[in-house]
Design an enzyme around this catalytic site. Structure first.
Site: not given
Ligand code: ADP
Length: 493
Positions: A264, A395
């Site tokens: 993930e 991000e």
């Protein structure tokens, strides 16, 4: 409340939780009794010291997991299930303490920490239910001469590596299915937030988990401790949540050792608002998708694409909501935005905002680093963000909404997909055809359709492209910890 008063009170509180390594059912010091500090990001002060494992400690933890695997695999599913179910009850019964502990080491406001305690508990309940639903198959071979039995067997000893942003939930989301499947575990939590993981491990032991099934290694030397484990030939599975960069390093290590992985990794979520959207719902969704966990979430909305016709209205309403949020240490009443995890993260967010402004973005609210203790950054809304700004390809991991406009549906989908990541996308529209078309065209593992939150223990969570491999949660979550074993029999008449 001054930082000094809080620091003493909270240091005492944190001292009530385990701070050593859990190896083969015992809480033990790291080699040489080495420790590492855990910071309180709201004050910048040291909250606690925990064991700082060496590579040799890691090997001991792995040896314990390997030794426990055989009997754990044979433990009846119902027994595994009930351990998880008892842990679910225990976690819920300790919601107050676990939430405060998480707030202190990670920074999120207490209300969010409480939500995470319940969310984490739900993974334990979900996988307690899955433990007794593992099935296999029985089939006749096409030539009729053989029968095939297919058994879903535990994959074997697992290494689980978790991040600091959801310290309890990410632990439960990996430990739950591993236990349910009959796998043993070495858990390595993030060094910023080890206390929540150690507290969860203590609860699982209290719930009856046998010694050696779950071992926890806290360390500041992640690479040095993990790599020899992956090389040892004894690890059968790695489940990792963290950055794409570290994920790629681990994938390479697992590739050469032929270890199964679940990954993930990072995200760069688009948040698309069409001109037919219900703007009340879109603004609510934006607040969730952007501000959950102060924006420190891989699911955080990173690029807002708002149709030109509604952009001014949407931006103003979002900025009003963002500016009204109370920024304060997470334990204070009414705190809605806590500090970022550390000074490096805050400096990065600040740098990304300056870069966007230098490239022409307008600050509608926020963008000023406050003075004083802690790593706070204010909720910030930027409009007119240039597509080439660094924050559109990185991000942000902070409370910054970067808004761009669009006019054409095909263009916006192309822009949304123009990234190596593909975790989640958010789409706001009232047009049913458009809702389905855009949801299907986005290159992501998950879509929030008129919704700002997608995660649920009962549904598969995960990404495509560089956002990862595999899924956590849902019916498929346990598959990541199982492998099919064929028992083939010739049948003679
Ligand atoms: P972040 O930048 O958000 O901290 P990381 O990917 O660095 O994300 O960290 C996620 C987890 O991976 C943490 O538990 C961290 O300690 C661990 N980690 C970092 N580097 C390595 C590595 N080389 N090998 C194994 N685990 C690592």
């Amino acid at each position: 409340m001054t930082a000094t008063v809080s620091s003493e009170r909270f240091t005492d509180f944190a001292a009530g939780f385990p701070r050593k390594l859990l190896i083969d059912g015992s809480w033990v010091d790291a080699e040489g009794a080495t420790t590492m500090p855990v910071d309180n990001p709201a004050t910048g002060e040291i909250l606690a010291s925990v064991a700082d494992a060496s590579p040799a400690d890691g090997q001991r933890a792995l040896a314990a997991a390997v030794a426990a695997q055989r009997s754990w695999r044979r433990t009846p599913p119902r027994v595994r299930s009930e351990i998880l179910r008892r842990a679910f009850d225990l976690v819920l019964s300790r919601e107050d303490d676990l939430a405060l502990l998480m707030t202190l080491e990670m920074g999120k406001p207490l209300a969010e920490a409480r939500g995470e305690v319940r969310y984490a508990a739900e993974f334990l309940r979900w996988f307690s239910e899955e433990a007794v639903r593992i099935d296999g198959g029985y089939m006749t071979a096409p030539d009729g001469a053989k029968r095939a039995l297919v058994l879903a067997a535990p994959v074997g000893p697992c290494v689980l590596i978790t991040p600091w942003n959801f310290p309890l939930a990410m632990g439960a989301r990996k430990i739950g299915p591993a236990i349910a499947a009959g796998c043993t575990i070495v858990l390595k939590p993030a060094p910023q937030t080890p206390l929540s993981s150690l507290a969860l491990a203590a609860i699982l032991a209290e719930a009856g988990l046998p010694a050696g099934v779950l071992n926890v290694v806290t360390t500041s030397r992640a690479g040095e401790v993990i790599e020899p484990m992956l090389r040892s030939g004894q690890v059968r599975k790695l489940s990792f949540t963290g950055s794409t960069n570290v994920g790629k390093i681990l994938l390479a290590q697992c590739g050469s050792a032929v270890i199964r992985t679940s990954m993930e990794l990072g995200g760069n979520a688009p948040f698309i608002v069409f001109d037919d959207a219900d703007l009340d719902i879109a603004v609510d969704g934006a607040m969730q998708a952007k501000m959950r966990n102060m924006g420190e979430a891989c699911t955080g909305a990173n690029r807002f694409y708002v149709h030109e016709r509604v952009a001014a209205d949407f931006s103003r309403r979002l900025a009003d909501r963002m500016a009204a949020l109370r920024v304060a240490p997470g334990w204070e009443d009414q705190a809605q935005v806590g500090p970022l995890i550390d000074v490096v993260s805050r400096d990065k967010v600040d740098r990304l905002v300056r870069d966007a402004v230098d490239r022409g973005a307008t600050v509608v609210t926020g963008a000023q680093v406050p003075s004083g203790a802690g790593y706070f950054y204010p909720p910030t809304v930027l409009t007119g963000v240039a597509a080439g700004s660094e924050m559109c390809g990185t991000e942000i991991f902070g409370p910054v909404a970067a808004i761009q406009t669009f006019t054409d549906a095909d263009d916006v989908v192309a822009m949304a997909n123009e990234t190596p990541w593909g975790l989640v996308g958010y789409v706001f529209t009232r047009d049913l055809d458009r809702a389905f078309n855009v949801s299907e065209d986005l290159e992501v593992g998950m879509v929030g359709l008129n919704a700002g939150i997608v995660s649920d223990p009962a549904t598969p969570f995960g990404g495509v492209k560089e956002s990862g491999l595999g899924r956590e949660g849902g019916r498929v979550g346990i598959d990541e910890f199982l492998e099919y074993k064929l028992i083939s029999m010739p049948i003679r008449r």
